[in-house]
Design a protein around this motif. Structure first.
Motif, PDB file in Angstrom:
ATOM      1  N   HIS A 102       0.837  -1.197   0.000  1.00 54.21           N
ATOM      2  CA  HIS A 102       0.000   0.000   0.000  1.00 54.21           C
ATOM      3  C   HIS A 102       0.877   1.254   0.000  1.00 54.21           C
ATOM      4  CE1 HIS A 102      -2.876  -2.957   1.937  1.00 54.21           C
ATOM      5  NE2 HIS A 102      -3.537  -2.542   0.872  1.00 54.21           N
ATOM      6  N   TYR A 103       0.492   2.213  -0.844  1.00 48.59           N
ATOM      7  CA  TYR A 103       1.285   3.422  -1.035  1.00 48.59           C
ATOM      8  C   TYR A 103       0.353   4.619  -1.179  1.00 48.59           C
ATOM      9  CZ  TYR A 103       4.674  -0.166  -2.315  1.00 48.59           C
ATOM     10  OH  TYR A 103       5.479  -1.288  -2.299  1.00 48.59           O
ATOM     11  N   VAL A 104       0.883   5.803  -0.925  1.00 48.34           N
ATOM     12  CA  VAL A 104       0.147   7.042  -1.208  1.00 48.34           C
ATOM     13  C   VAL A 104       1.077   7.991  -1.951  1.00 48.34           C
ATOM     14  CG1 VAL A 104      -1.519   6.906   0.678  1.00 48.34           C
ATOM     15  CG2 VAL A 104       0.711   7.957   1.084  1.00 48.34           C
ATOM     16  N   GLY A 105       0.476   8.860  -2.779  1.00 44.52           N
ATOM     17  CA  GLY A 105       1.286   9.755  -3.587  1.00 44.52           C
ATOM     18  C   GLY A 105       0.666  11.121  -3.749  1.00 44.52           C
ATOM     19  N   LEU A 106       1.511  12.073  -4.146  1.00 41.73           N
ATOM     20  CA  LEU A 106       1.085  13.434  -4.454  1.00 41.73           C
ATOM     21  C   LEU A 106       1.792  13.860  -5.733  1.00 41.73           C
ATOM     22  CD1 LEU A 106      -0.114  16.278  -3.926  1.00 41.73           C
ATOM     23  CD2 LEU A 106       1.841  16.722  -2.429  1.00 41.73           C
ATOM     24  N   ASP A 107       1.023  14.167  -6.764  1.00 43.78           N
ATOM     25  CA  ASP A 107       1.567  14.694  -8.010  1.00 43.78           C
ATOM     26  C   ASP A 107       1.126  16.141  -8.178  1.00 43.78           C
ATOM     27  OD1 ASP A 107       2.559  12.169  -8.455  1.00 43.78           O
ATOM     28  OD2 ASP A 107       1.885  12.061 -10.535  1.00 43.78           O
ATOM     29  N   LYS A 108       2.057  16.977  -8.629  1.00 47.24           N
ATOM     30  CA  LYS A 108       1.748  18.383  -8.898  1.00 47.24           C
ATOM     31  C   LYS A 108       2.057  18.684 -10.357  1.00 47.24           C
ATOM     32  CE  LYS A 108       2.751  21.536  -5.944  1.00 47.24           C
ATOM     33  NZ  LYS A 108       3.573  22.466  -5.119  1.00 47.24           N
ATOM     34  N   ILE A 109       1.123  19.338 -11.038  1.00 48.04           N
ATOM     35  CA  ILE A 109       1.287  19.695 -12.442  1.00 48.04           C
ATOM     36  C   ILE A 109       0.998  21.179 -12.605  1.00 48.04           C
ATOM     37  CG2 ILE A 109       0.609  19.220 -14.809  1.00 48.04           C
ATOM     38  CD1 ILE A 109      -0.619  16.788 -12.272  1.00 48.04           C
ATOM     39  N   THR A 110       1.962  21.910 -13.141  1.00 48.40           N
ATOM     40  CA  THR A 110       1.785  23.328 -13.416  1.00 48.40           C
ATOM     41  C   THR A 110       1.697  23.531 -14.916  1.00 48.40           C
ATOM     42  OG1 THR A 110       3.055  23.945 -11.444  1.00 48.40           O
ATOM     43  CG2 THR A 110       2.744  25.636 -13.128  1.00 48.40           C
ATOM     44  N   PRO A 111       0.508  23.827 -15.444  1.00 44.60           N
ATOM     45  CA  PRO A 111       0.365  24.038 -16.899  1.00 44.60           C
ATOM     46  C   PRO A 111       0.856  25.426 -17.296  1.00 44.60           C
ATOM     47  CG  PRO A 111      -1.743  24.320 -15.812  1.00 44.60           C
ATOM     48  CD  PRO A 111      -0.774  23.929 -14.739  1.00 44.60           C
ATOM     49  N   PHE A 112       1.516  25.497 -18.436  1.00 45.23           N
ATOM     50  CA  PHE A 112       1.948  26.778 -18.990  1.00 45.23           C
ATOM     51  C   PHE A 112       0.972  27.201 -20.085  1.00 45.23           C
ATOM     52  CE2 PHE A 112       6.388  25.033 -17.993  1.00 45.23           C
ATOM     53  CZ  PHE A 112       6.341  25.527 -16.692  1.00 45.23           C
ATOM     54  N   GLY A 113       0.658  28.496 -20.114  1.00 48.56           N
ATOM     55  CA  GLY A 113      -0.193  29.029 -21.183  1.00 48.56           C
ATOM     56  C   GLY A 113      -1.671  28.811 -20.983  1.00 48.56           C
ATOM     57  N   LEU A 114      -2.071  28.277 -19.836  1.00 43.70           N
ATOM     58  CA  LEU A 114      -3.491  28.038 -19.585  1.00 43.70           C
ATOM     59  C   LEU A 114      -4.169  29.347 -19.200  1.00 43.70           C
ATOM     60  CD1 LEU A 114      -5.679  25.793 -19.366  1.00 43.70           C
ATOM     61  CD2 LEU A 114      -5.151  25.701 -16.923  1.00 43.70           C
ATOM     62  N   THR A 115      -5.218  29.710 -19.921  1.00 42.19           N
ATOM     63  CA  THR A 115      -5.935  30.956 -19.644  1.00 42.19           C
ATOM     64  C   THR A 115      -7.282  30.715 -18.987  1.00 42.19           C
ATOM     65  OG1 THR A 115      -6.871  30.927 -21.886  1.00 42.19           O
ATOM     66  CG2 THR A 115      -4.819  32.150 -21.557  1.00 42.19           C
ATOM     67  N   SER A 116      -7.730  29.474 -18.940  1.00 36.95           N
ATOM     68  CA  SER A 116      -9.034  29.155 -18.370  1.00 36.95           C
ATOM     69  C   SER A 116      -8.932  29.009 -16.853  1.00 36.95           C
ATOM     70  CB  SER A 116      -9.553  27.844 -18.971  1.00 36.95           C
ATOM     71  OG  SER A 116     -10.723  27.414 -18.310  1.00 36.95           O
ATOM     72  N   ASN A 139       7.219  26.021  -8.880  1.00 37.44           N
ATOM     73  CA  ASN A 139       6.293  25.415  -9.837  1.00 37.44           C
ATOM     74  C   ASN A 139       6.903  25.279 -11.224  1.00 37.44           C
ATOM     75  OD1 ASN A 139       4.188  25.431  -7.855  1.00 37.44           O
ATOM     76  ND2 ASN A 139       3.881  27.605  -8.279  1.00 37.44           N
ATOM     77  N   GLY A 140       8.190  25.545 -11.351  1.00 37.84           N
ATOM     78  CA  GLY A 140       8.827  25.510 -12.649  1.00 37.84           C
ATOM     79  C   GLY A 140       8.730  26.856 -13.351  1.00 37.84           C
ATOM     80  N   GLY A 141       9.308  26.924 -14.526  1.00 37.97           N
ATOM     81  CA  GLY A 141       9.297  28.171 -15.270  1.00 37.97           C
ATOM     82  C   GLY A 141       9.538  27.931 -16.740  1.00 37.97           C
ATOM     83  N   SER A 142       9.447  28.992 -17.508  1.00 40.71           N
ATOM     84  CA  SER A 142       9.684  28.903 -18.949  1.00 40.71           C
ATOM     85  C   SER A 142      10.381  30.172 -19.404  1.00 40.71           C
ATOM     86  CB  SER A 142       8.365  28.721 -19.705  1.00 40.71           C
ATOM     87  OG  SER A 142       7.493  29.822 -19.475  1.00 40.71           O
ATOM     88  N   GLY A 143      11.206  30.013 -20.431  1.00 44.35           N
ATOM     89  CA  GLY A 143      11.929  31.152 -20.965  1.00 44.35           C
ATOM     90  C   GLY A 143      12.740  30.761 -22.171  1.00 44.35           C
ATOM     91  N   LYS A 144      13.401  31.717 -22.770  1.00 46.89           N
ATOM     92  CA  LYS A 144      14.144  31.458 -24.003  1.00 46.89           C
ATOM     93  C   LYS A 144      15.517  30.863 -23.743  1.00 46.89           C
ATOM     94  CE  LYS A 144      16.155  36.092 -24.527  1.00 46.89           C
ATOM     95  NZ  LYS A 144      16.286  37.265 -25.442  1.00 46.89           N
ATOM     96  N   ASP A 145      16.046  31.018 -22.531  1.00 45.72           N
ATOM     97  CA  ASP A 145      17.357  30.459 -22.203  1.00 45.72           C
ATOM     98  C   ASP A 145      17.494  30.367 -20.694  1.00 45.72           C
ATOM     99  OD1 ASP A 145      18.041  33.102 -21.313  1.00 45.72           O
ATOM    100  OD2 ASP A 145      18.606  33.626 -23.365  1.00 45.72           O
ATOM    101  N   ALA A 146      18.686  30.042 -20.202  1.00 44.22           N
ATOM    102  CA  ALA A 146      18.918  29.851 -18.771  1.00 44.22           C
ATOM    103  C   ALA A 146      19.082  31.162 -18.022  1.00 44.22           C
ATOM    104  CB  ALA A 146      20.163  28.981 -18.559  1.00 44.22           C
ATOM    105  N   TYR A 147      18.886  32.289 -18.706  1.00 41.56           N
ATOM    106  CA  TYR A 147      19.085  33.595 -18.078  1.00 41.56           C
ATOM    107  C   TYR A 147      17.803  34.422 -18.059  1.00 41.56           C
ATOM    108  CZ  TYR A 147      23.678  32.043 -19.698  1.00 41.56           C
ATOM    109  OH  TYR A 147      24.790  31.285 -19.972  1.00 41.56           O
TER     110      TYR A 147
END
Length: 369
Positions: free
Chosen positions: A173-187, A289-297
């Protein structure tokens, strides 16, 4: 050979001699599981005596556990009322209020001898958090992973970042927690298709294939935004706090970073970590929650922190910056070419050495009431 519960039956116990102490949800679940297995192995004629000893042990652990029973749930998994706090082990406080504002799901899929039940889920407007239980007909190790061949697609998102935490409660028996951060979601509604095609035993590398599919929708919980657009600059790095979202259980800081060409020529990466406290002296625990960009800077990030003290009037944000040089021990990899071949990714030469850290000036946010 007598086990600990039989030995307790032979002891004269004065309940006033017990010292009360606080235990975590994880420790409670472990004790309940062990007690349940021990009780079930004994002859019914000795059941009354065994239950008395078991109750004495629970009282010795914490008065909070008095009166707890062992009902079945999702295939006899010991009751864990709040998986969010259970997996946090009640250490950070980040998930203290998540259960209260989550939606009870109770969705179950069974495949290849493994049953997965989604227990609760919540969408704070930025990140979807899902708790689940796993009942297996075989040992999956101490910390199996559902991310190996699993994915959660959120309608309307252009990409996503995520994390997964699974832990063993007792045998099978196990328990878990998953987290998902969507990018570009406007709804303000998250329409989720969660598919798990494999569970990985991280200790042995064994992959248990299956087909667990879930589809559900979550409305974003109520939140209030405060635009800030306050920046600080030091050593060629600029950090801007764009806005802060306040929910009943947390607050989410949206921020971005950029670096000068001089920094880019010297370092492979400029990483920003935020330390946040308020004017009352509270220091807040957070998870990225993570991030997005054109490069590491040049990257836009968000980070979720625990519930804001309602009496706070200011947030003090202190950016911590780390410059890094990449080498074969912390970077590199391969890319797949159009003809299906692997091509090694080379690491460009930079003039920096190792890593360099510094702290930027505080950004003070006056909270709107």
């Amino acid at each position: 050979m007598k086990d600990i519960y039989e030995l307790l039956n032979d002891v004269n116990v004065d309940d006033h001699e017990f010292e009360e102490m606080t235990v975590t949800e994880f420790e409670k679940a472990k004790v309940k599981s062990a007690l349940k297995k021990s009780i079930s192995k004994k002859n019914k004629r000795r059941g009354w005596k065994m239950n008395v000893a078991a109750a004495a042990l629970v009282v010795g652990l914490s008065t909070v556990t008095i009166g707890l029973t062992f009902p079945a749930y999702a295939g006899n998994i010991p009751i864990i009322g709040d998986i969010f706090r259970f997996l946090d082990n009640e250490k950070t406080g980040l998930y203290d209020n998540y259960k209260e504002y989550s939606t009870e799901m109770n969705l179950t899929q069974d495949s290849n001898g493994i049953k997965i039940t989604i227990n609760d889920a919540v969408f704070d407007g930025e990140t979807v958090a899902i708790t689940y239980s796993i009942e297996s007909d075989r040992d999956l190790g101490e910390a199996p992973s559902t991310l190996h061949l699993g994915s959660a697609d959120i309608k309307g998102a252009t990409g996503a970042a995520g994390s997964s935490h699974v832990t063993k409660v007792d045998d099978y028996h196990y328990v878990g927690l998953d987290k998902i951060t969507p990018f570009g979601l406007t709804s303000d509604m998250a329409d989720i298709n969660w598919k798990i095609r494999s569970i990985l035993r991280t200790d042995t590398g064994e992959k248990i294939k299956g087909n667990w599919k879930f589809a559900f929708s979550l409305p974003a919980i109520d939140s209030q935004f405060q635009l800030t657009n306050q920046s600080v600059e030091k050593n060629g790095v600029t950090v801007n706090i764009e806005k802060v979202a306040f929910t009943p259980m947390s607050f989410i800081v949206h921020y971005n970073q950029k670096a000068t060409q001089e920094v880019q020529d010297k370092w492979h990466e400029a990483y920003i970590e935020l330390e946040i406290k308020d004017d009352l002296g509270n220091v807040y625990t957070g998870e990225g929650n993570g991030g997005s960009g054109k490069d590491a800077y040049t990257i836009s990030w968000s980070k979720t922190f625990e519930k804001l003290d309602p009496n706070a009037t200011k947030l003090i944000v202190t950016p911590h910056v780390t410059f890094r040089i990449h080498d074969e021990t912390n970077s590199g990899g391969v890319e797949i070419t159009a003809d299906g071949k692997e091509k090694e990714i080379s690491i460009p030469v930079k003039s920096g050495v190792g890593r360099e850290e510094f702290i930027m000036d505080d950004i003070v946010i006056e909270l709107e009431k």
